[in-house]
Design a protein around this motif. Structure first.
Motif, PDB file in Angstrom:
ATOM      1  N   MET A   1      39.581  39.171  29.130  1.00 48.23           N
ATOM      2  CA  MET A   1      40.632  38.717  29.996  1.00 48.23           C
ATOM      3  C   MET A   1      40.147  38.873  31.431  1.00 48.23           C
ATOM      4  O   MET A   1      39.774  39.959  31.855  1.00 48.23           O
ATOM      5  N   THR A   2      40.148  37.779  32.153  1.00 53.09           N
ATOM      6  CA  THR A   2      39.734  37.787  33.549  1.00 53.09           C
ATOM      7  C   THR A   2      40.760  37.004  34.360  1.00 53.09           C
ATOM      8  O   THR A   2      41.032  35.842  34.063  1.00 53.09           O
ATOM      9  N   VAL A   3      41.337  37.658  35.365  1.00 51.29           N
ATOM     10  CA  VAL A   3      42.340  37.014  36.212  1.00 51.29           C
ATOM     11  C   VAL A   3      42.106  37.376  37.668  1.00 51.29           C
ATOM     12  O   VAL A   3      41.456  38.370  37.981  1.00 51.29           O
ATOM     13  N   SER A   4      42.667  36.567  38.528  1.00 50.96           N
ATOM     14  CA  SER A   4      42.666  36.840  39.956  1.00 50.96           C
ATOM     15  C   SER A   4      44.104  36.635  40.438  1.00 50.96           C
ATOM     16  O   SER A   4      44.663  35.551  40.282  1.00 50.96           O
ATOM     17  N   VAL A  37      47.883  37.160  29.154  1.00 53.49           N
ATOM     18  CA  VAL A  37      47.287  36.180  30.062  1.00 53.49           C
ATOM     19  C   VAL A  37      46.975  34.913  29.283  1.00 53.49           C
ATOM     20  O   VAL A  37      46.167  34.931  28.355  1.00 53.49           O
ATOM     21  N   ASP A  59      45.095  33.003  39.053  1.00 50.95           N
ATOM     22  CA  ASP A  59      43.999  32.204  38.506  1.00 50.95           C
ATOM     23  C   ASP A  59      43.471  32.894  37.258  1.00 50.95           C
ATOM     24  O   ASP A  59      43.019  34.029  37.305  1.00 50.95           O
ATOM     25  N   VAL A  60      43.516  32.178  36.128  1.00 56.98           N
ATOM     26  CA  VAL A  60      43.095  32.730  34.847  1.00 56.98           C
ATOM     27  C   VAL A  60      41.742  32.149  34.476  1.00 56.98           C
ATOM     28  O   VAL A  60      41.582  30.943  34.388  1.00 56.98           O
ATOM     29  N   SER A  61      40.749  33.032  34.260  1.00 52.79           N
ATOM     30  CA  SER A  61      39.431  32.594  33.814  1.00 52.79           C
ATOM     31  C   SER A  61      39.282  32.759  32.306  1.00 52.79           C
ATOM     32  O   SER A  61      38.740  31.897  31.640  1.00 52.79           O
ATOM     33  N   LYS A  62      39.756  33.897  31.789  1.00 56.86           N
ATOM     34  CA  LYS A  62      39.708  34.165  30.344  1.00 56.86           C
ATOM     35  C   LYS A  62      41.068  34.657  29.895  1.00 56.86           C
ATOM     36  O   LYS A  62      41.688  35.482  30.560  1.00 56.86           O
ATOM     37  N   LYS A  63      41.535  34.165  28.755  1.00 55.06           N
ATOM     38  CA  LYS A  63      42.818  34.572  28.202  1.00 55.06           C
ATOM     39  C   LYS A  63      42.682  35.891  27.456  1.00 55.06           C
ATOM     40  O   LYS A  63      41.600  36.263  27.010  1.00 55.06           O
TER      41      LYS A  63
END
Length: 76
Positions: A1-4, A37, A59-63
């Motif tokens: 999970m990667t978010v900003s 996410v 901003d979602v890069s990975k769920k």
């Protein structure tokens, strides 16, 4: 999970969820906040009598999904 996401937005959502989740619950999962996410960030909490779900724009890069103790999140 990667978010900003802006810290202020996610912190406001966590503080609202903290009011719902219990700190001394008999089930440890009830003292956690669920971060889900997908397209956006969902912050969820329940105490089995009431529940809350807050959507935060980011901003979602990975769920992904994770349950984190509310004390850990609210201290940041």
């Amino acid at each position: 999970m990667t978010v900003s996401v802006l810290k202020e937005k996610i912190l406001n959502a966590i503080l609202i969820a903290e009011r719902i989740s219990g700190k001394k619950e008999s089930l440890p999962i009830l003292s956690c906040v669920l971060l889900r996410v997908e397209k956006n960030i969902l912050v969820q909490a329940t105490n089995l009598e009431a529940g809350v779900e807050i959507e935060v724009q980011g901003d979602v890069s990975k769920k992904g999904t994770i349950a984190v103790p509310v004390g850990v999140l609210s201290q940041t």
